[in-house]
Scaffold this motif. Structure first.
Motif, PDB file in Angstrom:
ATOM      1  N   UNK A  30       0.828  -1.208   0.000  1.00 24.03           N
ATOM      2  CA  UNK A  30       0.000   0.000   0.000  1.00 24.03           C
ATOM      3  C   UNK A  30       0.866   1.263   0.000  1.00 24.03           C
ATOM      4  N   UNK A  31       1.962   1.249   0.749  1.00 25.46           N
ATOM      5  CA  UNK A  31       2.814   2.434   0.816  1.00 25.46           C
ATOM      6  C   UNK A  31       3.418   2.788  -0.531  1.00 25.46           C
ATOM      7  N   UNK A  32       3.811   1.771  -1.306  1.00 21.66           N
ATOM      8  CA  UNK A  32       4.446   2.088  -2.581  1.00 21.66           C
ATOM      9  C   UNK A  32       3.460   2.689  -3.576  1.00 21.66           C
ATOM     10  N   UNK A  33       2.168   2.584  -3.300  1.00 22.83           N
ATOM     11  CA  UNK A  33       1.187   3.255  -4.148  1.00 22.83           C
ATOM     12  C   UNK A  33       1.177   4.759  -3.907  1.00 22.83           C
ATOM     13  N   UNK A  34       1.635   5.169  -2.743  1.00 23.52           N
ATOM     14  CA  UNK A  34       1.532   6.575  -2.360  1.00 23.52           C
ATOM     15  C   UNK A  34       2.884   7.265  -2.212  1.00 23.52           C
ATOM     16  N   UNK A  35       3.929   6.481  -1.900  1.00 26.13           N
ATOM     17  CA  UNK A  35       5.214   7.069  -1.539  1.00 26.13           C
ATOM     18  C   UNK A  35       6.342   6.415  -2.335  1.00 26.13           C
ATOM     19  N   UNK A  36       7.483   7.062  -2.292  1.00 27.67           N
ATOM     20  CA  UNK A  36       8.714   6.485  -2.830  1.00 27.67           C
ATOM     21  C   UNK A  36       9.395   5.782  -1.663  1.00 27.67           C
TER      22      UNK A  36
ATOM     23  N   UNK B 201       2.561   2.714  17.705  1.00 26.05           N
ATOM     24  CA  UNK B 201       2.661   1.909  16.480  1.00 26.05           C
ATOM     25  C   UNK B 201       3.087   0.487  16.830  1.00 26.05           C
ATOM     26  N   UNK B 202       2.204  -0.220  17.520  1.00 21.94           N
ATOM     27  CA  UNK B 202       2.526  -1.590  17.943  1.00 21.94           C
ATOM     28  C   UNK B 202       2.577  -2.549  16.756  1.00 21.94           C
ATOM     29  N   UNK B 203       1.798  -2.278  15.726  1.00 21.14           N
ATOM     30  CA  UNK B 203       1.702  -3.179  14.582  1.00 21.14           C
ATOM     31  C   UNK B 203       1.884  -2.399  13.280  1.00 21.14           C
ATOM     32  N   UNK B 204       2.130  -3.151  12.216  1.00 22.50           N
ATOM     33  CA  UNK B 204       2.215  -2.514  10.904  1.00 22.50           C
ATOM     34  C   UNK B 204       0.858  -2.003  10.444  1.00 22.50           C
ATOM     35  N   UNK B 205      -0.203  -2.619  10.914  1.00 23.80           N
ATOM     36  CA  UNK B 205      -1.543  -2.127  10.582  1.00 23.80           C
ATOM     37  C   UNK B 205      -1.734  -0.701  11.113  1.00 23.80           C
ATOM     38  N   UNK B 206      -1.215  -0.429  12.312  1.00 23.41           N
ATOM     39  CA  UNK B 206      -1.330   0.925  12.870  1.00 23.41           C
ATOM     40  C   UNK B 206      -0.469   1.911  12.081  1.00 23.41           C
ATOM     41  N   UNK B 207       0.655   1.431  11.576  1.00 24.72           N
ATOM     42  CA  UNK B 207       1.475   2.289  10.724  1.00 24.72           C
ATOM     43  C   UNK B 207       0.730   2.623   9.438  1.00 24.72           C
ATOM     44  N   UNK B 208       0.027   1.629   8.885  1.00 24.77           N
ATOM     45  CA  UNK B 208      -0.743   1.869   7.673  1.00 24.77           C
ATOM     46  C   UNK B 208      -1.834   2.909   7.907  1.00 24.77           C
ATOM     47  N   UNK B 209      -2.516   2.809   9.025  1.00 21.65           N
ATOM     48  CA  UNK B 209      -3.563   3.803   9.346  1.00 21.65           C
ATOM     49  C   UNK B 209      -2.969   5.203   9.373  1.00 21.65           C
TER      50      UNK B 209
ATOM     51  N   UNK C 169      -0.323   6.387   7.765  1.00 16.69           N
ATOM     52  CA  UNK C 169       0.000   6.892   6.432  1.00 16.69           C
ATOM     53  C   UNK C 169      -1.248   7.129   5.588  1.00 16.69           C
ATOM     54  N   UNK C 170      -2.257   6.304   5.774  1.00 17.13           N
ATOM     55  CA  UNK C 170      -3.487   6.508   4.995  1.00 17.13           C
ATOM     56  C   UNK C 170      -4.188   7.793   5.413  1.00 17.13           C
ATOM     57  N   UNK C 171      -4.044   8.170   6.676  1.00 22.93           N
ATOM     58  CA  UNK C 171      -4.603   9.460   7.098  1.00 22.93           C
ATOM     59  C   UNK C 171      -3.855  10.608   6.448  1.00 22.93           C
ATOM     60  N   UNK C 172      -2.552  10.398   6.183  1.00 26.38           N
ATOM     61  CA  UNK C 172      -1.761  11.446   5.504  1.00 26.38           C
ATOM     62  C   UNK C 172      -2.113  11.541   4.032  1.00 26.38           C
ATOM     63  N   UNK C 173      -2.632  10.425   3.470  1.00 28.53           N
ATOM     64  CA  UNK C 173      -3.085  10.451   2.094  1.00 28.53           C
ATOM     65  C   UNK C 173      -2.003  10.763   1.064  1.00 28.53           C
ATOM     66  N   UNK C 174      -0.779  10.282   1.326  1.00 26.03           N
ATOM     67  CA  UNK C 174       0.285  10.492   0.361  1.00 26.03           C
ATOM     68  C   UNK C 174       1.064  11.781   0.569  1.00 26.03           C
ATOM     69  N   UNK C 175       0.736  12.520   1.607  1.00 27.70           N
ATOM     70  CA  UNK C 175       1.466  13.761   1.885  1.00 27.70           C
ATOM     71  C   UNK C 175       2.718  13.482   2.729  1.00 27.70           C
TER      72      UNK C 175
END
Length: 329
Positions: A238-244, A313-321, A323-329
């Motif tokens: 998911x991150x590579x869809x939004x970030x480098x 950030x206990x899990x990678x799922x929390x990390x995903x949340x 970044x998704x709130x940042x929306x690629x910013x």
């Protein structure tokens, strides 16, 4: 009906651009890859053509279509990859390219009467391969590498391909040779995880698009048994869809094989998105990025730090949340 997790749309990628697909042996413009391209990049103009059986005629047709249509990207698979490598002047991706197609035909019993795998516009269903035709294919394949545009050609090679193995040959001429997890024919998984990231890189370069940079520490990616941490692969995808996204690891001077082990691990569990995106350093605080995901905070980084395993950030799922709130910013 359960949705296919490997099918997604990216309307922002290749928007308003033309993608030309070049099909493989005994296939047609009705190949399933054409459908995948159109579904995945709905704002792009995807074109494909039934190729003549005669390779000289096929290559001439493709060069004519390139002159007429000026595609922004050419994608060729198998035999189509052999042709695509020769279509100079364009950004190209070759997937499991049959660069020595005549040898492949002899080794895998592709002589005699053959049936097209997909419908063709002319309604023809069968064709015949004899020694004379094999010679024509050999003549055309020997035109490969006459003009090498190293920064415009990407080669993708399935690590379970039983039909074609031209990775080493390709790498003799091009630096951008990448293995992916898959067989000779692409499926939805290999298309989404191998081809789409490369198309994203090409589109970003064409648009001079600068995505925010995320550095991920290697020690935050695996457990004590060197297995990927839960949800890691999903989140990285998911991150590579939004970030480098880049990955970094230490480079211990007393363990020269460590870098090879890291590279092998990333190739196995991250695959194509890790290609040319790995940094080895003993001074990560000197890296400049927008975000750093690490297992334990150390020195101040030149970017926002996210400590995997912390209360926030206990899990990678929390990390995903996050970044998704940042929306690629």
């Amino acid at each position: 009906m359960e949705q296919n997790p490997y099918k997604k749309q990216f309307p922002e990628l290749m928007r308003g651009k033309r993608i030309m697909y070049v099909h493989g042996f005994a296939s047609s413009a009705q190949s399933g890859t054409v459908g995948r391209l159109r579904e995945t990049f709905p704002e792009a103009d995807v074109v494909a053509f039934d190729l003549p059986v005669d390779p000289h005629e096929a290559l001439a047709l493709l060069k004519k279509k390139c002159d007429e249509l000026q595609p922004d990207l050419i994608l060729g698979t198998s035999m189509g990859g052999m042709y695509t490598e020769q279509l100079c002047g364009f950004d190209r991706i070759v997937v499991n390219p049959a660069l020595r197609i005549a040898d492949t035909m002899r080794e895998h019993n592709m002589m005699g009467k053959q049936t097209f795998l997909n419908p063709r516009q002319d309604g023809v269903q069968e064709f015949y391969v004899d020694k004379a035709l094999v010679k024509e294919y050999r003549d055309v394949s020997e035109q490969a590498f006459l003009t090498v545009e190293d920064d415009r050609v990407w080669g993708l090679f399935g690590d379970k391909d039983p039909l074609v193995n031209t990775f080493d040959l390709f790498r003799e001429h091009y630096s951008q040779a990448i293995r992916f997890h898959g067989e000779h024919r692409m499926d939805d998984h290999s298309f989404m995880h191998a081809v789409v990231p490369v198309i994203r890189w090409i589109d970003d370069r064409q648009e001079q698009r600068q995505r925010p940079i995320v550095f991920i520490s290697f020690d935050a990616m695996h457990d004590d048994y060197m297995k990927p941490v839960s949800s890691l692969q999903k989140v990285v995808g998911r991150l590579i869809e939004l970030y480098n996204v880049y990955f970094y690891a230490p480079c211990p001077t007393n363990d020269h094989a460590y870098a090879d082990r890291v590279q092998t691990w990333l190739e196995q569990f991250i695959a194509v998105p890790a290609y040319d995106h790995v940094v080895f350093t003993n001074q990560p605080q000197l890296l400049y990025g927008d975000y750093f995901v690490m297992k334990k905070k150390g020195e101040e980084m030149m970017g926002a730090t996210i400590e995997f395993g912390s209360d926030d950030f206990k899990t990678w799922e929390e990390i995903l949340v996050y970044f998704e709130r940042l929306g690629g910013q």
